[in-house]
Design a protein around this motif. Sequence first.
Motif, PDB file in Angstrom:
ATOM      1  N   GLY A   1       0.914  -1.326   0.097  1.00 27.09           N
ATOM      2  CA  GLY A   1       0.346   0.258  -0.374  1.00 27.09           C
ATOM      3  C   GLY A   1       0.598   1.067   0.195  1.00 27.09           C
ATOM      4  O   GLY A   1       0.170   2.091  -0.463  1.00 27.09           O
ATOM      5  N   LEU A   2       1.910   1.077   0.808  1.00 22.76           N
ATOM      6  CA  LEU A   2       3.107   1.995   1.081  1.00 22.76           C
ATOM      7  C   LEU A   2       3.936   2.748  -0.621  1.00 22.76           C
ATOM      8  O   LEU A   2       4.314   3.757  -1.304  1.00 22.76           O
ATOM      9  N   ILE A   3       4.222   1.474  -1.187  1.00 19.27           N
ATOM     10  CA  ILE A   3       4.406   1.773  -2.537  1.00 19.27           C
ATOM     11  C   ILE A   3       3.630   2.344  -3.488  1.00 19.27           C
ATOM     12  O   ILE A   3       3.410   3.132  -4.112  1.00 19.27           O
ATOM     13  N   MET A   4       2.371   1.265  -3.236  1.00 22.66           N
ATOM     14  CA  MET A   4       1.207   2.329  -3.951  1.00 22.66           C
ATOM     15  C   MET A   4       0.899   3.753  -3.705  1.00 22.66           C
ATOM     16  O   MET A   4       0.555   4.927  -4.773  1.00 22.66           O
ATOM     17  N   MET A   5       1.188   4.190  -2.722  1.00 24.35           N
ATOM     18  CA  MET A   5       0.448   6.034  -2.363  1.00 24.35           C
ATOM     19  C   MET A   5       1.717   6.795  -2.890  1.00 24.35           C
ATOM     20  O   MET A   5       1.609   7.444  -3.615  1.00 24.35           O
ATOM     21  N   SER A   6       3.338   5.729  -3.070  1.00 18.10           N
ATOM     22  CA  SER A   6       3.621   7.047  -3.159  1.00 18.10           C
ATOM     23  C   SER A   6       3.817   6.926  -4.697  1.00 18.10           C
ATOM     24  O   SER A   6       4.048   7.872  -5.016  1.00 18.10           O
ATOM     25  N   VAL A   7       3.406   5.628  -6.113  1.00 19.69           N
ATOM     26  CA  VAL A   7       3.542   5.592  -6.695  1.00 19.69           C
ATOM     27  C   VAL A   7       2.118   6.854  -7.447  1.00 19.69           C
ATOM     28  O   VAL A   7       2.348   7.780  -8.680  1.00 19.69           O
ATOM     29  N   ILE A   8       1.085   6.285  -6.909  1.00 20.02           N
ATOM     30  CA  ILE A   8      -0.349   7.453  -7.177  1.00 20.02           C
ATOM     31  C   ILE A   8       0.134   9.075  -7.144  1.00 20.02           C
ATOM     32  O   ILE A   8       0.370   9.664  -7.963  1.00 20.02           O
ATOM     33  N   THR A   9       0.340   8.910  -5.765  1.00 17.28           N
ATOM     34  CA  THR A   9       0.874  10.805  -5.712  1.00 17.28           C
ATOM     35  C   THR A   9       2.218  11.333  -6.277  1.00 17.28           C
ATOM     36  O   THR A   9       1.475  12.644  -7.005  1.00 17.28           O
ATOM     37  N   HIS A  10       3.478  10.280  -6.886  1.00 22.89           N
ATOM     38  CA  HIS A  10       3.687  10.919  -7.788  1.00 22.89           C
ATOM     39  C   HIS A  10       3.696  11.730  -9.250  1.00 22.89           C
ATOM     40  O   HIS A  10       4.443  12.102  -9.734  1.00 22.89           O
TER      41      HIS A  10
END
Lengths: 257, 311
Positions: free
Chosen positions: A66-75
């Motif tokens: 989830g944290l990896i995905m959050m970073s991908v989404i945000t950036h």
Amino acid sequence: MTPQQKFTAFRTILTKEVLRFARIWIQTVLPPMITTALYFIVFGNLIGPRIGEMDGFVYMDFIVPGLIMMSVITHSYANVVSSFYGSKFQRHIEEMLVAPVPNYVILTGFIGGGVARGLTCGIAVTLVSLFFTSLNVYNLWVMFSMIVLTAILFSLAGFINGVYAKSFDDISIIPTFVLTPLTYLGGIFYSINMLPEFWQNVSLANPILYMINAFRYGFLGISDIRLAASYAISIAFIALLYGFSILLLRRGYGIRT
Amino acid sequence: MTSALSIRDLKKTYKNGHVALKGISLDVARGDFFALLGPNGAGKSTTIGIIATLINKSGGEVSIFGHDIESDPAAAKSCLGLVPQEINFNQFEPVEEIVANQAGYYGIPRAEAFARAERYLRQLGLWEKRRTMARTLSGGMKRRLMIARALVHEPRLLILDEPTAGVDIEIRRSMWQFLREINAAGTTIILTTHYLEEAESLCRNVAIIDEGELIENTSTRQLLNTLHMETFILDIDNPLERLPELPGYSVRLIDECTLEADISRDRAMNQLFQDLSAHDIKVLSMRNKTNRLEQLFMRLVEGNGNTGVQA
């Protein structure tokens, strides 16, 4: 333009976009590494052991995807919205508009830049996670395809935001008031099975939930959502946003007088 | 042979109701060096914006070397290079990349793009600055960078919207020389400028737009021939307290060492010098009071009812 020339134009836009965020890596790549390291320390190391297992996995392992995905989404979103709005603000979008570059090449160039930054940040966060846990890979293909689809989807969303934005405030409103709440409520830190039925059903309206769960399936082999539904939702949203972006470019909304 | 630029009944009404162009028709021949003049707000930049497809037209047709900008935009755009009035490159990119990227948008492969960037940056005296971030360039360098960027795909038609605004005279003159050279090599050039000396010196043909209408479209020579009277400033050697009688001339004493004389174009100036000599007045030097084209411009625009002109 010949297909070869169009590819050259695409590669030019992509290179320009990648160099743009690479030049300012302290602002673009370093922050997600630091933020995620803090998440791992606070939620994984300090609070995680008290939470216990989540869907059969230690809490640290559960939150990593989830944290990896959050970073991908945000950036991926942030890259396209800031780059496209910046090119409107400084008017250097005109460099592309006066050239014979087709609209879809302009769009794919910007999206390519967003995907590149999203994946770069995703890899950076993954590397940080290795300091806290060992990575499980259950299905590499699902993991890779879902992260690329997610990066494309949120790059497109960022592009549309960039087209409509008329001030620097406008490029932060959607990320702050829409994207961040949806991401946090998209099952990064919990399984929706923990929620009462009503809130489980409400959560199903959040498209980010589908992506995070499919990505988590790639790591751990568990998901609250059927994999097919995650792919269908992601591809449908990409098609919708792509069509809308092309329409905006064709009409010259916000970029031609 | 088709024109380099053909404009037919071009109209533009902005969303706020402002009518910027009321139906302009204009042809620019291949190889021409053409001036598009007009006061602020006349419609010059709107016309250029439409030609470059940055502004959507409300009516009419525009074609570049026979390619309609609406039905055949890719071919039309390939023929056009634009140097806009406002700085519009990424200020946070190195100079060389700005030029090479522009070539890339026209499908020119990366290696060739950098080779061309080098050629034009050298020609415009910017090669030493190739790795510099564009924001640190001086005003004159930024203008030259935009010219290099506009030329990198080797367009057949180059449009420059006030390219020398805010540029010092030395750089302006070197830019003029550069533009003359590329025009001589076959590039058609359209220039808008507030320096009418620039238009008079460079351009063979002139069009004047005012309040969205074309009020003049002729050769520079023909336009200058319509000027009947010119005003000269004469610097004299000995101070004068009072101007002697000089029948047949309108001469005024500006200060004790400077005269201003209105002289009809069909009248020889020898007589004036003889009359001045007869009164023991020696002329040390002489110059035009105003640029000749500027006089005509003012007359045409004021004749069109525009009193707030800025030439």
